[in-house]
Design a protein around this motif. Structure first.
Motif, PDB file in Angstrom:
ATOM      1  N   THR A 249       0.838  -1.197   0.000  1.00 38.60           N
ATOM      2  CA  THR A 249       0.000   0.000   0.000  1.00 38.60           C
ATOM      3  C   THR A 249       0.875   1.250   0.000  1.00 38.60           C
ATOM      4  OG1 THR A 249      -1.673  -1.206   1.276  1.00 38.60           O
ATOM      5  CG2 THR A 249      -1.869   1.183   1.188  1.00 38.60           C
ATOM      6  N   ILE A 250       0.551   2.193  -0.886  1.00 36.01           N
ATOM      7  CA  ILE A 250       1.335   3.439  -1.006  1.00 36.01           C
ATOM      8  C   ILE A 250       0.456   4.617  -0.617  1.00 36.01           C
ATOM      9  CG2 ILE A 250       2.817   2.491  -2.802  1.00 36.01           C
ATOM     10  CD1 ILE A 250       1.131   3.909  -4.885  1.00 36.01           C
ATOM     11  N   ASN A 251       1.120   5.745  -0.292  1.00 35.85           N
ATOM     12  CA  ASN A 251       0.417   6.949   0.142  1.00 35.85           C
ATOM     13  C   ASN A 251      -0.118   7.715  -1.067  1.00 35.85           C
ATOM     14  OD1 ASN A 251      -0.607   8.846   1.914  1.00 35.85           O
ATOM     15  ND2 ASN A 251       1.277  10.076   1.887  1.00 35.85           N
ATOM     16  N   LYS A 252      -1.023   7.088  -1.776  1.00 35.74           N
ATOM     17  CA  LYS A 252      -1.635   7.699  -2.943  1.00 35.74           C
ATOM     18  C   LYS A 252      -3.031   7.111  -3.091  1.00 35.74           C
ATOM     19  CE  LYS A 252      -0.769   8.700  -7.837  1.00 35.74           C
ATOM     20  NZ  LYS A 252       0.138   8.459  -8.984  1.00 35.74           N
ATOM     21  N   TYR A 253      -3.999   8.003  -3.294  1.00 34.05           N
ATOM     22  CA  TYR A 253      -5.371   7.521  -3.414  1.00 34.05           C
ATOM     23  C   TYR A 253      -5.518   6.655  -4.665  1.00 34.05           C
ATOM     24  CZ  TYR A 253      -6.599  10.837   0.254  1.00 34.05           C
ATOM     25  OH  TYR A 253      -6.664  11.512   1.440  1.00 34.05           O
ATOM     26  N   ASN A 254      -6.348   5.657  -4.561  1.00 35.48           N
ATOM     27  CA  ASN A 254      -6.531   4.705  -5.654  1.00 35.48           C
ATOM     28  C   ASN A 254      -7.129   5.375  -6.881  1.00 35.48           C
ATOM     29  OD1 ASN A 254      -6.351   1.839  -6.423  1.00 35.48           O
ATOM     30  ND2 ASN A 254      -8.577   1.991  -6.639  1.00 35.48           N
ATOM     31  N   ILE A 255      -7.981   6.384  -6.667  1.00 36.31           N
ATOM     32  CA  ILE A 255      -8.587   7.073  -7.807  1.00 36.31           C
ATOM     33  C   ILE A 255      -7.566   7.916  -8.557  1.00 36.31           C
ATOM     34  CG2 ILE A 255      -9.320   9.101  -6.480  1.00 36.31           C
ATOM     35  CD1 ILE A 255     -11.895   9.069  -8.157  1.00 36.31           C
ATOM     36  N   ASP A 256      -6.543   8.408  -7.807  1.00 36.04           N
ATOM     37  CA  ASP A 256      -5.480   9.180  -8.459  1.00 36.04           C
ATOM     38  C   ASP A 256      -4.473   8.292  -9.159  1.00 36.04           C
ATOM     39  OD1 ASP A 256      -6.655  11.474  -7.472  1.00 36.04           O
ATOM     40  OD2 ASP A 256      -5.411  11.513  -5.649  1.00 36.04           O
ATOM     41  N   ASN A 257      -4.562   7.001  -8.908  1.00 36.87           N
ATOM     42  CA  ASN A 257      -3.642   6.049  -9.525  1.00 36.87           C
ATOM     43  C   ASN A 257      -4.281   5.351 -10.716  1.00 36.87           C
ATOM     44  OD1 ASN A 257      -1.012   4.874  -9.457  1.00 36.87           O
ATOM     45  ND2 ASN A 257      -1.908   2.981  -8.628  1.00 36.87           N
ATOM     46  N   GLY A 258      -5.417   5.916 -11.180  1.00 34.91           N
ATOM     47  CA  GLY A 258      -6.087   5.354 -12.340  1.00 34.91           C
ATOM     48  C   GLY A 258      -7.122   4.308 -12.007  1.00 34.91           C
ATOM     49  N   GLY A 259      -7.420   4.146 -10.733  1.00 34.63           N
ATOM     50  CA  GLY A 259      -8.400   3.145 -10.352  1.00 34.63           C
ATOM     51  C   GLY A 259      -9.717   3.773  -9.907  1.00 34.63           C
ATOM     52  N   SER A 260     -10.526   3.011  -9.246  1.00 37.73           N
ATOM     53  CA  SER A 260     -11.805   3.496  -8.744  1.00 37.73           C
ATOM     54  C   SER A 260     -11.596   4.238  -7.428  1.00 37.73           C
ATOM     55  CB  SER A 260     -12.767   2.309  -8.548  1.00 37.73           C
ATOM     56  OG  SER A 260     -12.210   1.350  -7.679  1.00 37.73           O
ATOM     57  N   LEU A 261     -12.716   4.731  -6.874  1.00 42.13           N
ATOM     58  CA  LEU A 261     -12.618   5.495  -5.632  1.00 42.13           C
ATOM     59  C   LEU A 261     -12.094   4.618  -4.495  1.00 42.13           C
ATOM     60  CD1 LEU A 261     -13.138   8.118  -4.072  1.00 42.13           C
ATOM     61  CD2 LEU A 261     -15.499   7.320  -3.690  1.00 42.13           C
ATOM     62  N   PHE A 262     -12.553   3.372  -4.432  1.00 41.52           N
ATOM     63  CA  PHE A 262     -12.088   2.441  -3.404  1.00 41.52           C
ATOM     64  C   PHE A 262     -11.610   1.158  -4.063  1.00 41.52           C
ATOM     65  CE2 PHE A 262     -15.202   5.056  -1.094  1.00 41.52           C
ATOM     66  CZ  PHE A 262     -14.437   5.451   0.001  1.00 41.52           C
ATOM     67  N   ARG A 263     -10.697   0.498  -3.369  1.00 40.86           N
ATOM     68  CA  ARG A 263     -10.141  -0.768  -3.841  1.00 40.86           C
ATOM     69  C   ARG A 263     -10.662  -1.882  -2.930  1.00 40.86           C
ATOM     70  NH1 ARG A 263      -5.581  -3.291  -2.189  1.00 40.86           N
ATOM     71  NH2 ARG A 263      -5.032  -1.404  -1.003  1.00 40.86           N
ATOM     72  N   LEU A 264     -11.353  -2.876  -3.521  1.00 39.52           N
ATOM     73  CA  LEU A 264     -11.916  -3.985  -2.762  1.00 39.52           C
ATOM     74  C   LEU A 264     -10.790  -4.909  -2.320  1.00 39.52           C
ATOM     75  CD1 LEU A 264     -14.465  -5.549  -1.796  1.00 39.52           C
ATOM     76  CD2 LEU A 264     -14.432  -6.734  -3.996  1.00 39.52           C
ATOM     77  N   THR A 265     -10.633  -5.076  -1.010  1.00 39.88           N
ATOM     78  CA  THR A 265      -9.572  -5.949  -0.491  1.00 39.88           C
ATOM     79  C   THR A 265     -10.117  -7.277   0.022  1.00 39.88           C
ATOM     80  OG1 THR A 265      -9.732  -4.908   1.689  1.00 39.88           O
ATOM     81  CG2 THR A 265      -8.151  -3.975   0.118  1.00 39.88           C
ATOM     82  N   SER A 266     -11.348  -7.286   0.525  1.00 41.15           N
ATOM     83  CA  SER A 266     -11.923  -8.545   1.007  1.00 41.15           C
ATOM     84  C   SER A 266     -13.438  -8.410   1.059  1.00 41.15           C
ATOM     85  CB  SER A 266     -11.370  -8.921   2.389  1.00 41.15           C
ATOM     86  OG  SER A 266     -11.789  -7.988   3.363  1.00 41.15           O
ATOM     87  N   ALA A 267     -14.107  -9.551   1.006  1.00 39.07           N
ATOM     88  CA  ALA A 267     -15.567  -9.574   1.106  1.00 39.07           C
ATOM     89  C   ALA A 267     -15.997 -10.950   1.573  1.00 39.07           C
ATOM     90  CB  ALA A 267     -16.217  -9.245  -0.243  1.00 39.07           C
ATOM     91  N   ASN A 268     -17.097 -10.990   2.270  1.00 36.57           N
ATOM     92  CA  ASN A 268     -17.619 -12.285   2.735  1.00 36.57           C
ATOM     93  C   ASN A 268     -19.137 -12.204   2.822  1.00 36.57           C
ATOM     94  OD1 ASN A 268     -16.983 -10.595   5.336  1.00 36.57           O
ATOM     95  ND2 ASN A 268     -18.449 -12.155   5.997  1.00 36.57           N
ATOM     96  N   ILE A 269     -19.764 -13.348   2.623  1.00 38.16           N
ATOM     97  CA  ILE A 269     -21.216 -13.451   2.732  1.00 38.16           C
ATOM     98  C   ILE A 269     -21.555 -14.802   3.356  1.00 38.16           C
ATOM     99  CG2 ILE A 269     -21.424 -14.326   0.376  1.00 38.16           C
ATOM    100  CD1 ILE A 269     -24.188 -12.997   0.250  1.00 38.16           C
ATOM    101  N   THR A 270     -22.499 -14.802   4.270  1.00 35.12           N
ATOM    102  CA  THR A 270     -22.989 -16.035   4.887  1.00 35.12           C
ATOM    103  C   THR A 270     -24.504 -16.041   4.821  1.00 35.12           C
ATOM    104  OG1 THR A 270     -23.035 -15.050   7.100  1.00 35.12           O
ATOM    105  CG2 THR A 270     -21.012 -16.210   6.436  1.00 35.12           C
TER     106      THR A 270
END
Length: 902
Positions: free
Chosen positions: A704-725
């Protein structure tokens, strides 16, 4: 219900009184004659008799007196009220000295009652007859029935003598403990001995048509004590079997009796032939018992168990279970020869809250060898073997009714990881707290405003913590590395309203930590290594922090009209902002040399490894933002009788949370955590969802770097994990829910049966579905067949779990599995259960268990089968449910071939 033929004879107390009573007013049906009036009538009779017996010619008064004294006195009446009645008539025949009560004849005195079709009393011979009568169709009815309190006896006819107290009973039916006895002829010899001829005894609920019984021609019965029988033969479905005994003895008592426990036998591929659960049961008292059982295998393996239950009404209750096994695989000298010793301790204790409201003691212990449930010879509990944690807790708490109130508790805890074999224990933990004190407000005035709402508390927590492993448990090394500490906490807080709509909370927290374990780090120039030395002795540090929060609740309603299916949706939003500040406590830090040059140093605190938190070196200045949402809807109610629309929940929660660290030089924002949950289909389906969103980008290596994901050409947030039960439970009837008191849960397994149910090989008379014995005469609707019912009761539980992870640009699904379990009543007395699942990641079937059970009224039969995997096994059992005849069984099993170390 325990009854006794001896109760019949107790009725002789009032028979003589009935004779006196019938001579005066026996034709008045149902009248009660008081004892005083009866005595008066007896006195009148005596006076008349004396006058007649005296010779009028005799002038000697002494001679007349002698004749008067020789006259036999009449029997006195009763001291209690006697009631009698008959539906058709009551008849007294003075010539035959008989009293007859016909059709629904009834006699009652105090707690004794006698009912029969006809009752005849021959009061000159001190004999009483009670019998049945024929109805209009020629069938017998109104069988004699005697009752005293909770004791009852039924028969075709009864004949007894009120003077000799001997009796004969034809076709008697009575209960003796769990036994039900029916005899052709019963003879009462004296107050405590009865002889029976042509008798059959059983534990079946249907005595007239039992599914099985034991037939004998000779029985000696001592009510409440014992039954001794001659040559006895077992009958099943009215068919004699070759099973029999030349004689038998059965204890009959309200108290538990000690005795041997008959073992089960079989063979194992790795341990040879065996005997399981051979032992002795000790009935040690009214409040507790003890069962000692053991196993023996021909290759030298053995197991020992001690199990006890205790209970005292309105006081406490619990159970204790100690198990030890010495396991040997193969034979000495073979390459696969292994040996292991396993043990397990279980203890549960519950105190009735009413016994002492100010103090309470409880215990829930499940500890032992990490491999016990995976290698045990006498348990088949996959749910517990798959569980990675064993936990225990013993606690005592007391409340001191002072001003302010003081609460104190003393506890011991245990947590054991069965995979790593690490054990964490606290022996003991002391906690004490003083109730809230409002220094600026009186006790009887409302606490409003910043000042009057200002309050403080005092909390104390002391621990003696032990971290060890399975192999060092209860050895000197275990206690040598124990760590001891105590923490004092004084929280100061207040809350108030701001602008009427905002709730504000502010406070400060002061902590003082005492410890007896510190460390010292130094560089050893000889070994050129950094050495850490444990220092024993008292030391302490003090910290404090400040915190505040502000929040409100916003309601929003969207109306669509009363004529719509969805009339309105209600949205509740609870935003909140919290702030926390903790200063730096660098004065508790020192430096140490880390290389031989003496130019490099690192900081450390001597309180490292402390059981409580270490002092914080860098100051913290953080803000947390959270938004909680709830959605409800009003829908049209199809019920014509309903006057209000129906309310349903769309989302139980939809929460967002993140934070910002003002003291951080980079990566100040915390990842956004999103979670949601709802219940569907009348709360039968539960769905929970969660995900983590990181606002910062990562470099090519995944850091992880000190740069927002949207400024790095990506979306506003970066999905790191998800779970559903998802959990779905549905059935043909309402489910009773999970059972936290089941043996599966006590062993550390799940409270549901998704991983199967525990098979208790010590006592297989209990239903594996945890159901009570069913009444053989179930209530049926008119016209409903008793052979087959199209409405088959069933239930099904389904659980699904999915976890997604995106680390270092590697998107993977770490878990993806579905599990299901269910039970179904195939027929009225056939039940089937199953547990299984499928792992979509490993692409394989998970643990599978099949369960079958047949209710045979007084008997039960079950078959439990795990068809595949390392834990495959099967068990078959058929036996009598009653504990009196629990040794009449056939128990066959093929247990898993346990491999030591797995």
């Amino acid at each position: 219900m325990r009854t006794n033929l001896f109760n019949i004879v107790l009725s002789v107390i009032f028979l003589t009184g009935c004779v006196q009573m019938h001579g005066q007013d026996g034709r008045k049906r149902g009248r009660s004659v008081p004892a005083q009036e009866q005595k008066k009538k007896s006195a009148d009779i005596k006076k008349t008799t004396d006058t007649v017996k005296v010779n009028p010619v005799t002038t000697d008064k002494k001679e007349a007196q002698v004749k008067n004294d020789s006259v036999k006195k009449e029997k006195k009446g009763l001291d209690a009220v006697v009631k009698r009645s008959a539906k058709d008539y009551e008849k007294i025949d003075q010539r035959k000295k008989e009293l007859t009560l016909y059709n629904e004849a009834h006699i009652k005195m105090e707690d004794m009652e006698l009912d029969a079709g006809i009752i005849v009393m021959k009061y000159d011979k001190d004999e009483v007859f009670a019998g049945r009568v024929k109805d209009s169709t020629g069938k017998y009815s109104q069988y004699p029935h005697f009752k005293q309190g909770a004791n009852e006896v039924e028969a075709d006819s009864i004949h007894f003598n009120t003077k000799t107290k001997k009796a004969r009973v034809w076709n008697s039916r009575t209960d003796q403990g769990e036994f039900r006895v029916k005899a052709d002829i019963t003879k009462k010899e004296n107050d405590s001995v009865y002889f029976m001829r042509g008798a059959r005894f059983t534990t079946s609920k249907n005595l007239d048509n039992p599914e099985y019984y034991f037939f004998t021609n000779k029985i000696k019965l001592v009510p409440g004590e014992k039954v001794v029988v001659g040559p006895t033969n077992m009958w099943i479905a009215n068919v004699p079997t070759p099973l029999g005994l030349p004689f038998a003895f059965f204890p009959m008592t309200n108290k538990a009796e000690s005795g041997f426990i008959i073992p089960a036998y079989g063979d194992s591929n790795t341990r040879g032939y065996y005997l399981q659960n051979l032992g002795y049961y000790f009935a040690m008292g009214d409040y507790y018992d003890l069962a000692l059982t053991g196993d023996y295998y021909t290759n030298g393996s053995y197991g020992l168990r001690a199990q006890s239950t205790y209970s005292k009404r309105y006081k406490f209750g619990g159970s204790f279970n100690l198990r030890y096994e010495n396991l040997i695989t193969s034979e000495r000298g073979f390459p696969d020869y292994t040996k292991a010793k396993n043990y397990n301790i279980q203890w549960t204790h519950n105190q009735d809250s009413k016994s002492n409201p100010n103090s309470r003691f409880s215990a829930s212990v499940n500890m032992g060898s990490s491999q016990y449930y995976r290698q045990s010879l006498n348990t088949a509990n996959i749910g517990a073997s798959l569980n990675n944690t064993l936990q225990s807790s013993i606690s005592y708490s007391k409340t001191f009714q002072t001003v302010p109130q003081i609460n104190m508790s003393l506890s011991a805890t245990h947590s054991q990881n069965t995979n790593t074999k690490a054990i964490n224990m606290t022996l003991p933990t002391l906690q004490a707290s003083v109730d809230r004190i409002y220094p600026f407000a009186k006790d009887d005035e409302p606490k409003k405003g910043i000042i009057k709402n200002l309050n403080l508390q005092y909390n104390l927590r002391g621990e003696n913590r032990i971290n060890t492993t399975d192999s060092l448990f209860f050895k000197p090394e275990m206690f040598r590395d124990a760590k001891t500490g105590m923490q004092h906490t004084i929280p100061l807080s207040t809350n108030f309203k701001l602008f009427k709509f905002f709730s504000v909370t502010a406070g400060s927290n002061y902590q003082e930590t005492w410890t007896l374990n510190t460390v010292k780090k130094s560089f050893n120039t000889v070994t050129s290594k950094v050495e850490t030395t444990d220092v024993k002795g008292f030391d302490a540090f003090r910290t404090y922090n400040f915190n505040s929060s502000i929040g409100t609740t916003v309601y929003g309603t969207f109306n669509f009209g009363e004529d719509k299916i969805i009339q309105s949706i209600r949205h509740v939003v609870r935003p909140s902002v919290s702030y926390s500040y903790t200063p730096s406590f660098s004065r508790y830090y020192n430096t140490y040399q880390i290389d031989a040059s003496g130019t490099k140093y690192e900081d450390y605190t001597r309180f490292e490894g402390n059981i409580f938190s270490t002092p914080q070196r860098s100051y913290a200045n953080t803000m947390t933002i959270a938004v909680n949402n709830n959605f409800e809807a009003k829908v049209r109610n199809n019920d014509e009788k309903a006057t209000e629309p129906k309310k349903i929940t769309l989302l139980n929660n939809l929460n967002f949370q993140t934070g910002y660290n003002f003291a951080a030089d980079s990566l100040a924002w915390s990842p956004v955590r999103v979670s949601a949950g709802t219940n569907l289909f009348k709360n039968k389906m539960n769905i929970n969802f969660g995900t983590t969103l990181d606002p910062y980008a990562i470099d090519a290596s995944g850091k992880t770097i000190n740069k927002y994901n949207i400024d790095n050409g990506g979306s506003l947030f970066r999905l790191t994990s998800a779970n559903i039960t998802m959990n779905y439970s549905f059935s043909s009837k309402e489910l009773e829910g999970d059972n936290p008191d089941s043996q599966t849960a006590k062993n550390g397994g799940r409270t549901d049966d998704l991983f199967g149910t525990a098979t208790n090989m010590n006592d297989q008379r209990k239903s594996m579905f945890n159901e009570e014995d069913e009444d053989e005469n179930k209530k049926k609707k008119p016209g409903e067949s008793k052979f087959f019912n199209a409405k088959l009761p069933w239930d099904l539980k389904v659980a699904y779990s999915l976890t997604f992870s995106d680390n270092n640009r590697k998107r993977t699904i770490t878990t993806n599995s579905i599990m299901f379990s269910g039970n179904v009543d195939v027929t009225e007395r056939w039940k089937m259960g199953f547990s299984s699942g499928y792992d979509l990641v490993s692409k394989g079937v998970t643990f599978t268990q099949l369960r079958f059970e047949r209710d045979l009224l007084s008997w039960r039969m079950d078959f439990n089968w795990v068809p595949m995997g390392t834990n495959k096994y099967w068990t078959f059992f058929i036996g009598i449910k009653s504990s009196v005849l629990s040794d009449i069984k056939w128990d066959k099993r093929q247990v898993p071939d346990r491999t030591i170390g797995q």
